[in-house]
Scaffold this active site. Structure first.
Site, PDB file in Angstrom:
ATOM      1  N   CYS A   7       0.838  -1.206   0.000  1.00 33.68           N
ATOM      2  CA  CYS A   7       0.000   0.000   0.000  1.00 33.68           C
ATOM      3  C   CYS A   7       0.869   1.250   0.000  1.00 33.68           C
ATOM      4  CB  CYS A   7      -0.922  -0.001   1.217  1.00 33.68           C
ATOM      5  SG  CYS A   7      -1.890   1.516   1.371  1.00 33.68           S
ATOM      6  N   CYS A  18      -4.916   0.854   8.195  1.00 32.45           N
ATOM      7  CA  CYS A  18      -4.576  -0.577   8.179  1.00 32.45           C
ATOM      8  C   CYS A  18      -3.230  -0.751   8.880  1.00 32.45           C
ATOM      9  CB  CYS A  18      -4.524  -1.096   6.745  1.00 32.45           C
ATOM     10  SG  CYS A  18      -6.099  -1.015   5.877  1.00 32.45           S
ATOM     11  N   CYS A  94      -7.543   3.242  -2.719  1.00 28.11           N
ATOM     12  CA  CYS A  94      -7.382   2.347  -1.566  1.00 28.11           C
ATOM     13  C   CYS A  94      -7.591   0.901  -2.006  1.00 28.11           C
ATOM     14  CB  CYS A  94      -8.381   2.708  -0.474  1.00 28.11           C
ATOM     15  SG  CYS A  94      -8.394   1.549   0.915  1.00 28.11           S
ATOM     16  N   PHE A 248     -31.042  -7.409  18.017  1.00 29.85           N
ATOM     17  CA  PHE A 248     -30.113  -6.546  17.266  1.00 29.85           C
ATOM     18  C   PHE A 248     -29.994  -7.095  15.838  1.00 29.85           C
ATOM     19  CE2 PHE A 248     -28.701  -6.913  21.690  1.00 29.85           C
ATOM     20  CZ  PHE A 248     -28.717  -5.605  22.120  1.00 29.85           C
ATOM     21  N   GLU A 269     -34.890  -4.841  16.243  1.00 27.25           N
ATOM     22  CA  GLU A 269     -33.821  -3.906  15.852  1.00 27.25           C
ATOM     23  C   GLU A 269     -34.337  -2.481  16.061  1.00 27.25           C
ATOM     24  OE1 GLU A 269     -30.902  -1.669  14.556  1.00 27.25           O
ATOM     25  OE2 GLU A 269     -30.605  -3.842  14.644  1.00 27.25           O
ATOM     26  N   ASN A 316     -26.670 -10.105  18.080  1.00 25.31           N
ATOM     27  CA  ASN A 316     -25.610  -9.537  17.230  1.00 25.31           C
ATOM     28  C   ASN A 316     -25.494  -8.046  17.548  1.00 25.31           C
ATOM     29  OD1 ASN A 316     -23.723  -9.141  15.154  1.00 25.31           O
ATOM     30  ND2 ASN A 316     -25.325  -8.690  13.670  1.00 25.31           N
ATOM     31  N   CYS A 343     -18.584  -8.188  17.421  1.00 22.75           N
ATOM     32  CA  CYS A 343     -17.511  -7.485  16.719  1.00 22.75           C
ATOM     33  C   CYS A 343     -16.504  -6.913  17.710  1.00 22.75           C
ATOM     34  CB  CYS A 343     -18.077  -6.381  15.824  1.00 22.75           C
ATOM     35  SG  CYS A 343     -19.019  -5.127  16.706  1.00 22.75           S
TER      36      CYS A 343
END
Length: 384
Positions: A7, A18, A94, A248, A269, A316, A343
């Site tokens: 990159c 990143c 990118c 969720f 949700e 989630n 996550c």
């Protein structure tokens, strides 16, 4: 698995998003897997193997969404970021984006110039264009394009140039303006103005049709997300649950993968746009025992404490996790199993400490965010 992504932005010190891009993918993955195992070690069931092999995808060209800050001037706009040294850097090339998306981003820089839209200057609180948000559907290569503006002043200029752009790029199916008048670091405002008749983008993961609207959350790595949903489907099928909750639920990705015509599914949700998308998907799939509602998941669970309880619950949540209150509610409902997609492994570990009467039997890492510290985790909790 490719080893290294070269990159130029990173090499020149212009973008550090990143942060691990100089590490081989195998090394990145090993570090993530070690972190996950250390965080969840106190909760695993020692009697069976829990940590399944990590799931990976491509190391470049995988991302389906671009969030570009509008910089520069109307005669020389730049879509990208402000570098650590303070310069405006175009990120149209990118390597996280597919090549067709890179080409369109370059065209959008020219579009802003041709329309004469001044980028918003944070230091002077002047200008109109704050962000350009571009989302790509993998199933057809179609796009949703959003202009985040300070006011309505530039809408006519966008409408003037839009026919030429859409003639060049017929794959642009949804175009909208989002009004964000506040002088704060907020990505979008409340009001969305559609400039096309179509208001949603169609996507498909595995055999499940899904829809994306401007404000509905959607996974940014469709290749790995499809594997995540398929794995959830397989784990849930092992229990043959008579009823399901999907908390969720977003646009319904998990619940719709795990649903069946004879199994009641309730999806919750907070975002109404996402619920509208989930309902469209369920209708297309011919699922008539599905109910999607725009409610707070924690409040819904509290209100259902004395009602019929599901045999399996999918959660989630966003990065903050589900929280102690909902953990206690899930423990009281005592479903056969809880499928937790996270996550943020740190909040997952915190939540696991509050869920009582369950053992952690399966854990799998899904690398949706190569070159970063982030990853998705699928965890299966089974009732003792």
């Amino acid at each position: 698995m490719s080893t290294l992504v070269q990159c130029g932005y990173f090499e020149r010190g212009q973008c550090q998003s990143c942060r691990h891009i100089k590490l081989p993918m195998a090394q990145q993955l090993a570090a993530k897997n070690l972190e996950l195992q250390q965080l969840l070690a106190p909760f695993v069931d020692k009697t069976e193997p829990q940590f399944l092999p990590p799931v990976v995808g491509d190391s470049s060209g995988f991302r389906n969404k671009a969030k570009m800050v509008a910089l520069g001037a109307a005669h020389a706009p730049v879509l990208g970021i402000v570098s650590p040294s303070g310069e405006a850097v175009s990120l149209c090339d990118c390597l996280l984006y597919p090549t067709d998306m890179q080409a369109l981003l370059h065209r959008l820089e020219r579009f802003v110039q041709q329309a004469g839209i001044p980028p918003y200057r944070v230091d002077k609180a002047k200008g109109e264009l704050k962000f350009i948000l571009l989302t790509r559907s993998q199933v057809r290569g179609e796009y949703m394009l959003r202009f985040v503006l300070r006011s309505r002043d530039a809408i006519a200029r966008i409408e003037r140039e839009l026919p030429t752009l859409m003639a060049e790029y017929p794959q642009i199916k949804v175009v909208s303006v989002n009004l964000q008048p506040v002088h704060m670091a907020i990505l979008e405002g409340e009001e969305e103005i559609f400039l096309t008749e179509n208001t949603r983008l169609e996507e498909r993961f595995n055999d499940v049709p899904l829809f994306i609207r401007p404000k509905s959350f959607f996974q940014t790595n469709p290749q790995v997300a499809a594997k995540l949903y398929q794995t959830a489907r397989e784990w849930v099928a092992d229990f043959a649950p008579a009823s399901l909750w999907d908390l969720f639920c977003g646009v319904g990705g998990f619940g719709l993968h795990c649903a069946a015509k004879d199994i009641p599914l309730t999806g919750i949700e907070i975002e109404a746009e996402a619920i509208a998308c989930a309902k469209m998907s369920a209708q297309l799939m011919g699922l008539d025992k599905v109910e999607f509602m725009a409610l707070d998941s924690t409040d819904f669970a509290k209100g259902e404490a004395a009602q019929t309880k599901p045999e399996l619950i999918i959660v989630n949540p966003p990065r903050r996790g589900i929280g102690e209150s909902l953990c206690h509610s899930l423990s009281e409902f005592a479903p056969k199993a809880i499928l937790y997609s996270s996550c943020n492994p740190k909040t997952l570990a915190k939540d696991l400490g509050h869920i009582r009467g369950y053992r952690l039997t399966k854990v799998q890492l899904f690398d949706l965010f190569p070159h970063s510290d982030h990853f998705e985790v699928l965890a299966l909790l089974v009732k003792d």
